[in-house]
Design a protein around this motif. Structure first.
Motif, PDB file in Angstrom:
ATOM      1  N   ALA A 280      21.465  -0.277  -1.771  1.00 22.16           N
ATOM      2  CA  ALA A 280      20.493  -1.211  -2.324  1.00 22.16           C
ATOM      3  C   ALA A 280      21.264  -1.910  -2.618  1.00 22.16           C
ATOM      4  O   ALA A 280      20.310  -2.742  -2.794  1.00 22.16           O
ATOM      5  N   LEU A 281      22.274  -1.755  -4.028  1.00 22.54           N
ATOM      6  CA  LEU A 281      22.518  -2.834  -5.128  1.00 22.54           C
ATOM      7  C   LEU A 281      23.293  -3.999  -4.370  1.00 22.54           C
ATOM      8  O   LEU A 281      23.480  -5.128  -4.593  1.00 22.54           O
ATOM      9  N   SER A 282      24.119  -3.194  -3.336  1.00 17.10           N
ATOM     10  CA  SER A 282      24.880  -4.314  -2.335  1.00 17.10           C
ATOM     11  C   SER A 282      25.446  -4.331  -1.326  1.00 17.10           C
ATOM     12  O   SER A 282      25.808  -3.169  -0.740  1.00 17.10           O
ATOM     13  N   PRO A 283      24.265  -4.256  -0.013  1.00 21.20           N
ATOM     14  CA  PRO A 283      24.636  -4.098   1.199  1.00 21.20           C
ATOM     15  C   PRO A 283      25.330  -4.365   1.914  1.00 21.20           C
ATOM     16  O   PRO A 283      26.100  -5.872   1.762  1.00 21.20           O
ATOM     17  N   PRO A 284      25.981  -3.354   3.358  1.00 23.85           N
ATOM     18  CA  PRO A 284      26.665  -4.238   3.974  1.00 23.85           C
ATOM     19  C   PRO A 284      26.943  -5.531   4.795  1.00 23.85           C
ATOM     20  O   PRO A 284      26.445  -6.054   4.905  1.00 23.85           O
TER      21      PRO A 284
END
Length: 544
Positions: A280-284
């Motif tokens: 949620a904070l840092s999507p791939p």
């Protein structure tokens, strides 16, 4: 009963005048000798009885006429309970609001107490508001003026007005991946009609205009997505739909593309438990200003630490603590919803109030003391904040539920990503100032200098003066219409109408008292008495 001109009551001293005149003018009987009086005695007996009755009737009429005339000039009024008439001034009424107001003003002139669903008393300057009111909770024995086919409480008298049919409308608007290199703005468009609609959706950002065509099936929704350029950061715009629709007030939705600051976040826990929070904070394969690290132990030099289970030590300020659930025990637990939510708290900014209440959670088997931000539907705390509540002293936030799929459907909800972003930016002391409001909400923005600030609104330019609070210097504004606003070079924000229903601002015992003026009726009665007096006098003259 009351008198508006009580000084005229001194005229009551004139009431005895007819009686005095009657006594003075009464003639005394004189004795005269007459040879044969047998026939005269029979005639005199009937004549004297009629004359006495006529004099008494005239005396009563004249006395009553003076009495009523005095009361008429004193202008008596009677207070009575007025009939309650409610005029629906929802924005859905705006095509026919003037017609409804004309009906309500006529009833008001007849003594009814007329009030708007927004709470104000009706006057000729009344107007509809940017809210939609439910009519299912109105005072009994009232009358409501509203559009046709709008449901009302059973037993309430309804005056229906034929209104324009709403065929199209933008249900909601949100920004996808706002921190990535490929942000998008998404509009959910609803077709209210029973026929298929072809529409053109237009995105306007400054001087840039983009359009897309879409087909929407009857009684369904369609999603239109526009890509956003990173250069639009901090800018405001709107999406508007064009099509055959008589009700256009909900065909436009405003938004502001938010600005974000970089953050360093450490998630403490096993990697399997951090999957949803990290993505949620840092999507791939997506570049964002949020740098996320995972570790099984706490480390320094991070803006926020997220603990996926309760730590064995007192965490520092700016920490988020989640309570885990054992997967083997979840089947024995019951799902709960959130209730009594503090939507003024920054972690809930920009979230749909109705949607957040539909999400299901499995509560933790523990309690935490502190400031409760939200409760579960069984009354137990769900989100708790310890010490603070401001960006300067934001404290520690506890989620009394887990952030895994087995712990509820929250991590699968579209609200999860903006909720987590709100929370971590708030804990870092860099929480986003709210940039999307509803009409009637109070907007506040932090400023640095104590000076007047110019705010550009759809109605023109207004001047705002800062107020000093415990947490800093703020300016406040309550927007009254839809549109994009700009507070000098400090902040841009957007204002839209709410799609939710509001309760009418009317107490159950709402009523008023009207005045019934008796002066006109008394004067007519006096005129009638004078006519009767003339008739009685004429009968006396013609008979004798």
């Amino acid at each position: 009963m009351a008198f508006l001109n009580p000084l005229f009551l001194f005229g009551l001293f004139a009431v005895p005048i007819p009686f005095i005149i009657h006594l003075v003018a009464r003639t005394r009987m004189q004795k005269k000798f007459f040879p044969s009086i047998q026939l005269l005695r029979k005639a005199e007996k009937g004549e004297r009885g009629f004359l006495k009755l006529k004099d008494i009737i005239l005396l009563i009429i004249r006395t009553l006429a003076i009495l009523l005339l005095v009361f008429a000039f004193a202008n008596p009024v009677i207070r009575r309970k007025a009939r309650l008439v409610i005029l629906d001034n929802s924005y859905t009424m705006h095509p026919v609001f003037e017609k409804g107001k004309e009906i309500a003003l006529k009833l008001q002139r007849k003594g009814a107490f007329c009030i708007l669903t927004s709470g104000e008393e009706l006057n000729k300057d009344a107007r509809w508001v940017y809210k939609k009111f439910s009519l299912l909770d109105l005072p009994e024995r009232s009358c409501v003026i509203t559009e046709k086919d709008k449901p009302v409480k059973q037993g309430i008298k309804k005056i229906e007005i034929e209104s324009s049919k709403n065929s199209l409308g933008i249900d909601s608007l949100f920004i996808l991946n706002p921190l990535s290199d490929n942000p998008k703005v998404c509009a959910v468009i609803r077709n209210f009609s029973k026929i298929e609609k072809e529409i053109i959706a237009e995105l306007s950002m400054g001087e840039n205009l983009f359009g897309k065509r879409a087909q929407i099936q009857p009684l369904s929704v369609s999603t239109v997505i526009f890509p956003l350029n990173k250069t639009f950061t901090g800018s405001s715009g709107f999406i508007e739909i064009r099509g055959r629709d008589d009700f256009e007030i909900d065909n436009r939705r405003y938004f502001t593309y938010p600005e974000q600051e970089p953050l360093k976040i450490l998630i403490v826990g096993e990697e399997s438990a951090t999957f949803y929070v990290k993505n949620a904070l840092s999507p791939p394969e997506v570049s964002t200003p949020v740098e996320v690290k995972i570790s099984e132990t706490p480390k320094p030099n991070f803006d926020v630490m997220i603990f996926m289970e309760y730590p064995s030590f007192q965490p520092d300020k700016g920490s988020l603590i989640c309570y885990p659930h054992l997967t083997s025990h979840i089947s024995h637990l019951s799902f709960l919803n959130l209730s009594r939510i503090d939507f003024s708290h920054p972690v809930f900014w920009g979230l749909n109030k109705e949607d957040i209440k539909q999400i299901k959670f499995i509560p933790a088997d523990t309690t935490i003391t502190g400031k409760v931000i939200a409760y579960f539907s069984d009354g137990t705390p769900a989100i708790v904040e310890k010490s603070g509540g401001t960006p300067q002293d934001c404290g520690v936030i506890y989620f009394l539920f887990s952030l895994i799929k087995e712990g509820g459907d929250f991590v699968l909800s579209p609200l999860f990503v903006p909720f987590i972003y709100n929370t971590v930016y708030y804990l870092a002391g860099k929480e986003k100032e709210k940039q999307n409001f509803l009409v009637g909400d109070q907007a506040r923005f932090k400023v640095v200098q104590f000076r007047p600030y110019k705010c550009v609104t759809p109605q023109g330019v207004t001047t705002l003066f800062p107020k000093q609070t415990q947490t800093g210097l703020y300016v406040y504004i309550t927007p009254e219409i839809m549109g994009n606003y700009r507070l000098e070079n400090v902040k841009g924000f957007s204002v839209n109408i709410s799609k939710n229903f509001f309760s009418p601002v009317i107490s159950v015992g709402a009523t008023s008292w009207s005045r019934l003026h008796l002066k006109r009726f008394l004067l007519l009665f006096v005129l009638g008495l004078l006519i009767i007096e003339l008739v009685v006098r004429k009968i006396g003259i013609s008979r004798f």
